[in-house]
Design an enzyme around this catalytic site. Structure first.
Site, PDB file in Angstrom:
ATOM      1  N   ARG A 133       0.822  -1.220   0.000  1.00 19.49           N
ATOM      2  CA  ARG A 133       0.000   0.000   0.000  1.00 19.49           C
ATOM      3  C   ARG A 133       0.857   1.272   0.000  1.00 19.49           C
ATOM      4  O   ARG A 133       0.496   2.264   0.638  1.00 19.49           O
ATOM      5  CB  ARG A 133      -0.942   0.027   1.206  1.00 19.49           C
ATOM      6  CG  ARG A 133      -1.931  -1.109   1.240  1.00 19.49           C
ATOM      7  CD  ARG A 133      -3.177  -0.745   0.443  1.00 19.49           C
ATOM      8  NE  ARG A 133      -4.247  -1.693   0.678  1.00 19.49           N
ATOM      9  CZ  ARG A 133      -5.370  -1.396   1.324  1.00 19.49           C
ATOM     10  NH1 ARG A 133      -5.595  -0.192   1.768  1.00 19.49           N
ATOM     11  NH2 ARG A 133      -6.294  -2.310   1.476  1.00 19.49           N
ATOM     12  N   ASP A 182      -7.073  -2.295  -7.038  1.00 20.77           N
ATOM     13  CA  ASP A 182      -7.606  -2.893  -5.816  1.00 20.77           C
ATOM     14  C   ASP A 182      -7.992  -4.335  -6.091  1.00 20.77           C
ATOM     15  O   ASP A 182      -8.338  -4.689  -7.224  1.00 20.77           O
ATOM     16  CB  ASP A 182      -8.821  -2.112  -5.311  1.00 20.77           C
ATOM     17  CG  ASP A 182      -9.135  -2.494  -3.864  1.00 20.77           C
ATOM     18  OD1 ASP A 182      -8.462  -1.980  -2.960  1.00 20.77           O
ATOM     19  OD2 ASP A 182     -10.028  -3.332  -3.656  1.00 20.77           O
ATOM     20  N   ARG A 230      -6.731  11.862  -5.625  1.00 21.74           N
ATOM     21  CA  ARG A 230      -7.960  11.151  -5.261  1.00 21.74           C
ATOM     22  C   ARG A 230      -9.148  12.118  -5.283  1.00 21.74           C
ATOM     23  O   ARG A 230     -10.217  11.785  -5.795  1.00 21.74           O
ATOM     24  CB  ARG A 230      -7.761  10.539  -3.880  1.00 21.74           C
ATOM     25  CG  ARG A 230      -8.967   9.976  -3.205  1.00 21.74           C
ATOM     26  CD  ARG A 230      -9.236   8.553  -3.668  1.00 21.74           C
ATOM     27  NE  ARG A 230     -10.119   7.873  -2.725  1.00 21.74           N
ATOM     28  CZ  ARG A 230     -11.435   8.051  -2.674  1.00 21.74           C
ATOM     29  NH1 ARG A 230     -12.020   8.888  -3.501  1.00 21.74           N
ATOM     30  NH2 ARG A 230     -12.154   7.401  -1.783  1.00 21.74           N
ATOM     31  N   ARG A 262      -3.345   7.160   1.172  1.00 18.36           N
ATOM     32  CA  ARG A 262      -3.772   8.344   1.923  1.00 18.36           C
ATOM     33  C   ARG A 262      -2.728   9.007   2.783  1.00 18.36           C
ATOM     34  O   ARG A 262      -2.910  10.159   3.185  1.00 18.36           O
ATOM     35  CB  ARG A 262      -4.934   7.947   2.827  1.00 18.36           C
ATOM     36  CG  ARG A 262      -6.142   7.564   2.031  1.00 18.36           C
ATOM     37  CD  ARG A 262      -7.363   7.999   2.746  1.00 18.36           C
ATOM     38  NE  ARG A 262      -8.317   8.420   1.746  1.00 18.36           N
ATOM     39  CZ  ARG A 262      -9.587   8.658   1.998  1.00 18.36           C
ATOM     40  NH1 ARG A 262     -10.047   8.540   3.215  1.00 18.36           N
ATOM     41  NH2 ARG A 262     -10.376   9.036   1.035  1.00 18.36           N
ATOM     42  N   TYR A 275     -15.336 -10.757   0.435  1.00 16.43           N
ATOM     43  CA  TYR A 275     -15.980  -9.455   0.171  1.00 16.43           C
ATOM     44  C   TYR A 275     -17.213  -9.631  -0.716  1.00 16.43           C
ATOM     45  O   TYR A 275     -18.224  -8.956  -0.530  1.00 16.43           O
ATOM     46  CB  TYR A 275     -15.000  -8.496  -0.510  1.00 16.43           C
ATOM     47  CG  TYR A 275     -13.923  -7.977   0.416  1.00 16.43           C
ATOM     48  CD1 TYR A 275     -14.120  -6.834   1.191  1.00 16.43           C
ATOM     49  CD2 TYR A 275     -12.700  -8.622   0.525  1.00 16.43           C
ATOM     50  CE1 TYR A 275     -13.137  -6.347   2.038  1.00 16.43           C
ATOM     51  CE2 TYR A 275     -11.703  -8.152   1.369  1.00 16.43           C
ATOM     52  CZ  TYR A 275     -11.930  -7.015   2.123  1.00 16.43           C
ATOM     53  OH  TYR A 275     -10.952  -6.549   2.963  1.00 16.43           O
TER      54      TYR A 275
HETATM   55  O1  1CP Z   1      -0.056  -1.153  -2.547  1.00 12.76           O
HETATM   56  C1  1CP Z   1      -0.394  -0.248  -3.348  1.00 12.76           C
HETATM   57  O2  1CP Z   1       0.082   0.897  -3.331  1.00 12.76           O
HETATM   58  C2  1CP Z   1      -1.357  -0.616  -4.476  1.00 12.76           C
HETATM   59  C3  1CP Z   1      -2.704  -0.408  -4.216  1.00 12.76           C
HETATM   60  C4  1CP Z   1      -3.597  -1.341  -3.405  1.00 12.76           C
HETATM   61  C5  1CP Z   1      -3.519  -2.714  -3.106  1.00 12.76           C
HETATM   62  C6  1CP Z   1      -2.365  -3.678  -3.389  1.00 12.76           C
HETATM   63  C7  1CP Z   1      -4.834  -0.892  -2.891  1.00 12.76           C
HETATM   64  C8  1CP Z   1      -5.304   0.502  -2.990  1.00 12.76           C
HETATM   65  N1  1CP Z   1      -5.497  -1.961  -2.359  1.00 12.76           N
HETATM   66  C9  1CP Z   1      -4.713  -3.081  -2.453  1.00 12.76           C
HETATM   67  C10 1CP Z   1      -5.038  -4.453  -2.023  1.00 12.76           C
HETATM   68  C11 1CP Z   1      -6.203  -4.686  -1.134  1.00 12.76           C
HETATM   69  N2  1CP Z   1      -7.438  -4.084  -1.163  1.00 12.76           N
HETATM   70  C12 1CP Z   1      -6.233  -5.698  -0.140  1.00 12.76           C
HETATM   71  C13 1CP Z   1      -5.114  -6.670   0.128  1.00 12.76           C
HETATM   72  C14 1CP Z   1      -4.018  -6.103   0.957  1.00 12.76           C
HETATM   73  C15 1CP Z   1      -4.366  -5.802   2.398  1.00 12.76           C
HETATM   74  O3  1CP Z   1      -4.729  -6.728   3.142  1.00 12.76           O
HETATM   75  O4  1CP Z   1      -4.242  -4.615   2.773  1.00 12.76           O
HETATM   76  C16 1CP Z   1      -7.506  -5.666   0.472  1.00 12.76           C
HETATM   77  C17 1CP Z   1      -8.003  -6.548   1.600  1.00 12.76           C
HETATM   78  C18 1CP Z   1      -8.267  -4.642  -0.190  1.00 12.76           C
HETATM   79  C19 1CP Z   1      -9.689  -4.273   0.056  1.00 12.76           C
HETATM   80  C20 1CP Z   1      -9.804  -2.820   0.339  1.00 12.76           C
HETATM   81  N3  1CP Z   1      -9.837  -1.844  -0.617  1.00 12.76           N
HETATM   82  C21 1CP Z   1      -9.784  -2.193   1.596  1.00 12.76           C
HETATM   83  C22 1CP Z   1      -9.676  -2.908   2.959  1.00 12.76           C
HETATM   84  C23 1CP Z   1     -11.023  -3.060   3.552  1.00 12.76           C
HETATM   85  C24 1CP Z   1     -10.970  -3.969   4.780  1.00 12.76           C
HETATM   86  O5  1CP Z   1     -11.762  -4.926   4.805  1.00 12.76           O
HETATM   87  O6  1CP Z   1     -10.154  -3.726   5.686  1.00 12.76           O
HETATM   88  C25 1CP Z   1      -9.845  -0.801   1.376  1.00 12.76           C
HETATM   89  C26 1CP Z   1      -9.868   0.292   2.408  1.00 12.76           C
HETATM   90  C27 1CP Z   1      -9.877  -0.603  -0.034  1.00 12.76           C
HETATM   91  C28 1CP Z   1      -9.824   0.694  -0.757  1.00 12.76           C
HETATM   92  C29 1CP Z   1      -8.435   1.079  -1.119  1.00 12.76           C
HETATM   93  N4  1CP Z   1      -7.612   0.311  -1.937  1.00 12.76           N
HETATM   94  C30 1CP Z   1      -6.415   0.950  -2.125  1.00 12.76           C
HETATM   95  C31 1CP Z   1      -6.473   2.206  -1.414  1.00 12.76           C
HETATM   96  C32 1CP Z   1      -5.379   3.226  -1.378  1.00 12.76           C
HETATM   97  C33 1CP Z   1      -7.724   2.256  -0.789  1.00 12.76           C
HETATM   98  C34 1CP Z   1      -8.261   3.423   0.035  1.00 12.76           C
HETATM   99  C35 1CP Z   1      -9.061   4.261  -0.888  1.00 12.76           C
HETATM  100  C36 1CP Z   1      -9.157   5.692  -0.452  1.00 12.76           C
HETATM  101  O7  1CP Z   1      -9.847   5.912   0.544  1.00 12.76           O
HETATM  102  O8  1CP Z   1      -8.607   6.557  -1.140  1.00 12.76           O
END
Ligand code: 1CP
Length: 352
Positions: free
Chosen positions: A34, A84, A47, A38, A160
């Site tokens: 990640r 994502d 964003r 943010r 999910y």
């Molecule tokens: O790593 C990077 O920079 C690339 C971007 C990336 C990746 C690899 C994002 C951007 N998401 C992910 C993978 C991801 N998404 C996972 C697997 C890794 C982990 O466990 O952290 C999971 C479970 C998600 C699902 C997801 N998407 C969540 C988690 C929800 C939960 O159940 O806890 C969230 C918050 C998102 C949205 C998201 N995806 C990525 C970002 C930067 C965001 C936040 C969006 C925002 O508010 O701007």
């Protein structure tokens, strides 16, 4: 005659890829899960301009821009495509959206009949902006920086799809798996095939390594872990390698505990991403002796910074020095992390 390629530009020369192939590279290559997001003001600005999170992921210029932002600041050894894991359900035709302050939301998938409405044959078309972003990144990255493509593992993505969003305990998905294993297997099989298709398309667009995130694999008893996490991962790795044997694959079976060793032995992956709780001495003896390990700094140590951060990072460096290793976090970077602490970490790693 073609001009000679400059040293360092052949994919195999990249530090990150050498480590994944089993070389002990020092100082170790580093990227952070990640790493775009943010905690960076420039991400928040892009964003806000994009409006919706899905639009950010599906507008290639913006996805390229946010992927590059952390590289400009910190010079990581690898870029990870900004996208994502929920792009796959979107590509299959399930309704996916992101709610401010809540997180991901999906129209829940409740039965085998609903699985039959998914459209794997349209995934490449629906996700074509993702592949365009990969091509854009390939053109924009420095020669020494590797490009990682990724997907969620079938169980984590299914959790999910079934719950309709995040969950504390994934009761609906687990209940489906125990109550109707054949029906649930149908969904997992469909996700195995869709994930292979999605990862292959990323490789065709220029991804040089792949990571599969099984963020919620730690909730299962061992028998179910093998069936719903290890076996699907093994099938995905085998199918990708049947087409692209040289593309390294990293697995992140978060929370797998002692089952990390079975994953190392049986999945066919080139590297394992270790969560924060995996003991370092055990990992060196049982995992790093077999393949490359990646990890596993506690993201909270990175929020705290200072001496605590240095101490935790040094323990990891000492444990994995001399074998194939990629420095990373044990889970994604938190949005409250001061960017200055990432600079502190990078200075320590470069001097290792
Ligand atoms: O790593 C990077 O920079 C690339 C971007 C990336 C990746 C690899 C994002 C951007 N998401 C992910 C993978 C991801 N998404 C996972 C697997 C890794 C982990 O466990 O952290 C999971 C479970 C998600 C699902 C997801 N998407 C969540 C988690 C929800 C939960 O159940 O806890 C969230 C918050 C998102 C949205 C998201 N995806 C990525 C970002 C930067 C965001 C936040 C969006 C925002 O508010 O701007």
């Amino acid at each position: 005659m073609a001009p000679p390629r400059p040293v360092g530009s052949r994919p195999a020369d990249k530090k990150f890829l050498r480590a994944l192939r089993g070389e002990a590279v020092w100082p170790p290559p580093v990227w952070l899960m990640r790493q775009a997001g943010r905690y960076l003001p420039e991400y928040r600005a892009t964003r806000a301009a994009a409006g919706d999170f899905l639009d950010l992921c599906l507008t290639p210029e913006l996805a390229v821009e946010v992927t590059l932002q952390p590289l400009r600041r910190f010079g990581f050894d690898a870029a990870i495509l900004f996208s994502d894991i929920l792009m796959v359900p979107h590509g299959l035709g399930q309704k996916v959206w992101f709610e401010e302050g809540v997180g991901p939301r999906l129209e829940p998938l409740a039965s085998p009949a609903a699985v039959a409405t998914l459209e794997p044959q349209r995934l490449r078309e629906r996700l074509s902006p993702v592949f365009e972003a990969v091509r854009g990144l390939k053109a924009a990255l420095l020669a020494e920086t590797a490009l990682i493509g990724f997907a969620g593992a079938p169980w984590t993505v299914a959790s999910y799809m079934i719950e309709g969003g995040s969950s504390r305990d994934f009761q609906k998905g687990r209940a489906w798996a125990y109550g109707d294993p054949e029906g649930f297997q149908g969904l997992i099989d469909l996700l195995v095939e869709a994930t292979v298709d999605y990862l292959l398309a990323q490789v065709e667009a220029g991804a040089e390594a792949l990571q599969i995130f099984d963020s919620w694999s730690g909730i299962w008893p061992d028998s179910e872990f093998r069936r719903w996490c290890l076996e699907p991962a093994r099938r995905i790795v085998a199918a990708v390698k049947a087409v692209h044997p040289d593309i390294p694959v990293i697995l992140f079976p978060r929370g797998a505990g002692v089952l990390y060793r079975e994953v190392a032995e049986e999945s066919g992956a080139d590297a394992l991403s270790l969560d924060t709780t995996v003991p370092l001495d055990w990992a060196r003896a049982e995992l790093q002796s077999r393949l490359c390990v990646q990890g596993n700094l506690d993201p909270v140590a990175l929020i705290v910074g200072g001496a605590a951060l240095d101490r935790q990072a040094r323990r990891i460096l000492e444990a994995f020095r001399g074998g194939p290793f990629v420095f990373n976090l044990g889970h994604g970077i938190d949005k409250t992390t001061p960017p200055g602490h990432v600079e502190q970490l990078m200075a320590l790693l470069r001097a290792a």
